[in-house]
Scaffold this motif. Structure first.
Motif, PDB file in Angstrom:
ATOM      1  N   SER A   3       0.565 -17.402   7.392  1.00  0.00           N
ATOM      2  CA  SER A   3      -0.123 -16.389   6.620  1.00  0.00           C
ATOM      3  C   SER A   3      -1.416 -16.964   6.073  1.00  0.00           C
ATOM      4  O   SER A   3      -1.574 -18.160   5.872  1.00  0.00           O
ATOM      5  CB  SER A   3       0.768 -15.920   5.470  1.00  0.00           C
ATOM      6  OG  SER A   3       1.976 -15.428   5.962  1.00  0.00           O
ATOM      7  N   LEU A  52      -4.846 -11.615  -1.157  1.00  0.00           N
ATOM      8  CA  LEU A  52      -4.893 -10.378  -0.389  1.00  0.00           C
ATOM      9  C   LEU A  52      -5.131  -9.205  -1.320  1.00  0.00           C
ATOM     10  O   LEU A  52      -4.646  -9.174  -2.448  1.00  0.00           O
ATOM     11  CB  LEU A  52      -3.563 -10.192   0.353  1.00  0.00           C
ATOM     12  CG  LEU A  52      -3.167 -11.357   1.242  1.00  0.00           C
ATOM     13  CD1 LEU A  52      -1.760 -11.138   1.781  1.00  0.00           C
ATOM     14  CD2 LEU A  52      -4.154 -11.517   2.379  1.00  0.00           C
ATOM     15  N   LYS A  57       3.729  -5.065   1.955  1.00  0.00           N
ATOM     16  CA  LYS A  57       3.115  -6.302   1.481  1.00  0.00           C
ATOM     17  C   LYS A  57       3.869  -6.863   0.280  1.00  0.00           C
ATOM     18  O   LYS A  57       3.949  -8.080   0.103  1.00  0.00           O
ATOM     19  CB  LYS A  57       1.646  -6.067   1.133  1.00  0.00           C
ATOM     20  CG  LYS A  57       0.803  -5.670   2.349  1.00  0.00           C
ATOM     21  CD  LYS A  57      -0.672  -5.719   2.074  1.00  0.00           C
ATOM     22  CE  LYS A  57      -1.180  -7.129   2.180  1.00  0.00           C
ATOM     23  NZ  LYS A  57      -2.643  -7.217   2.290  1.00  0.00           N
ATOM     24  N   SER A 111       2.187  -9.809   5.704  1.00  0.00           N
ATOM     25  CA  SER A 111       0.786 -10.172   5.504  1.00  0.00           C
ATOM     26  C   SER A 111      -0.133  -9.321   6.364  1.00  0.00           C
ATOM     27  O   SER A 111       0.304  -8.622   7.271  1.00  0.00           O
ATOM     28  CB  SER A 111       0.571 -11.655   5.842  1.00  0.00           C
ATOM     29  OG  SER A 111       0.738 -11.874   7.236  1.00  0.00           O
TER      30      SER A 111
END
Length: 278
Positions: A27, A32, A77, A82
């Motif tokens: 990942s 994010l 998520k 991811s």
């Protein structure tokens, strides 16, 4: 300032730790972001970057549908999926991102993975990415009975995020039993067949009529070998009949050589064909 009035609220997710399975890319280590209250165009841009909707606003779903899709993305998520995983999920299991799909329906599967299977967040992610359709499986009629049956056969470490584990867990018990019946029909005792499946769980993914039986018949009738040799080297079933077993057998026969299945199949092409040249 005017610029500050245009700042859009965002949801910041913690970075996922690198996933250790060799079958999956690690990942991203960067934070994010998921944007919910952005403009329609920004939402389209974000979802298109994940491969979920077309880039063109003309072809994208309406705003209400985009909101539902964004909620599904956010939910996944929060469970460890991811950004890099979404294109695969979209390709193999597009219904997850349908505006008519209730993403909460996959909750029982996620609870099964972390609860009964005892998979960590990273392991659950790996199993899902390797077999996205596992999210649509029925826990009561598929996943739980399969897990119980596999444990009865002695299979362990089923929580590890491998392709084999993911697909075997997502296989109905009857299909698993069909492989056991085949092994017993050719001479394996129940315990022997169970050990074979434990050592080579990928065997559950092979077709009996298109894969296992032709290989066994070639072993017995063309190669003229005994069942006991197969019991010592059940990995034989994992090799391609067309690309490896047949050509190597005929090559040895042409040179009037007979070796164990291990030497015949485990050696590299270079070592094998260098050892026994025409």
């Amino acid at each position: 300032m005017a610029a500050n009035s245009t700042v859009i609220a965002s949801l910041r997710l913690q970075p996922l730790s690198s996933f250790s399975s060799s079958s999956l890319p690690p990942s991203s280590s960067k934070p994010l972001y998921l944007k919910f209250h952005t403009s329609h165009r920004d939402n389209i841009r974000y979802l298109s970057s994940l491969g979920i909707v077309p880039q063109s606003p003309r072809l994208a779903p309406p705003a209400n549908d985009l909101s539902i899709i964004l909620s599904a993305v956010n939910f996944l998520k929060s469970k460890g999926i991811s950004d890099e995983d979404f294109p695969r999920l979209v390709f193999l299991c597009p219904q997850l991102f349908s505006p008519t799909f209730d993403i909460s329906k996959i909750d029982p599967v996620l609870e099964f993975l972390t609860g009964e299977l005892k998979a960590s967040v990273e392991e659950s992610r790996g199993l899902i990415v390797n077999c996205p359709n596992i999210l649509l499986s029925d826990v009561e009629y598929c996943l739980r009975p399969t897990l119980v049956y596999l444990k009865e056969l002695g299979l362990r470490n089923l929580n590890r995020a491998s392709k084999t584990n993911a697909h075997v867990l997502n296989t109905r018990v009857e299909k698993l039993r069909a492989k056991m019946r085949f092994l017993k029909s050719i001479g394996f005792e129940h315990e022997e067949a169970a050990r074979v499946c434990g050592r080579i769980p990928a065997i559950f993914g092979y077709s009996v009529e298109d894969n296992l039986r032709p290989k066994f018949e070639f072993l017995v009738y063309d190669m003229e070998r005994e069942l006991e040799e197969l019991k010592k080297f059940p990995q034989y079933f994992g090799f391609s009949l067309v690309k490896r077993i047949r050509p190597r057998h005929w090559h040895l026969k042409k040179n009037n050589v007979r070796v164990s299945l291990t030497r015949m199949l485990m050696w590299s092409d270079h070592k094998f064909y260098s050892k026994w040249k025409p």
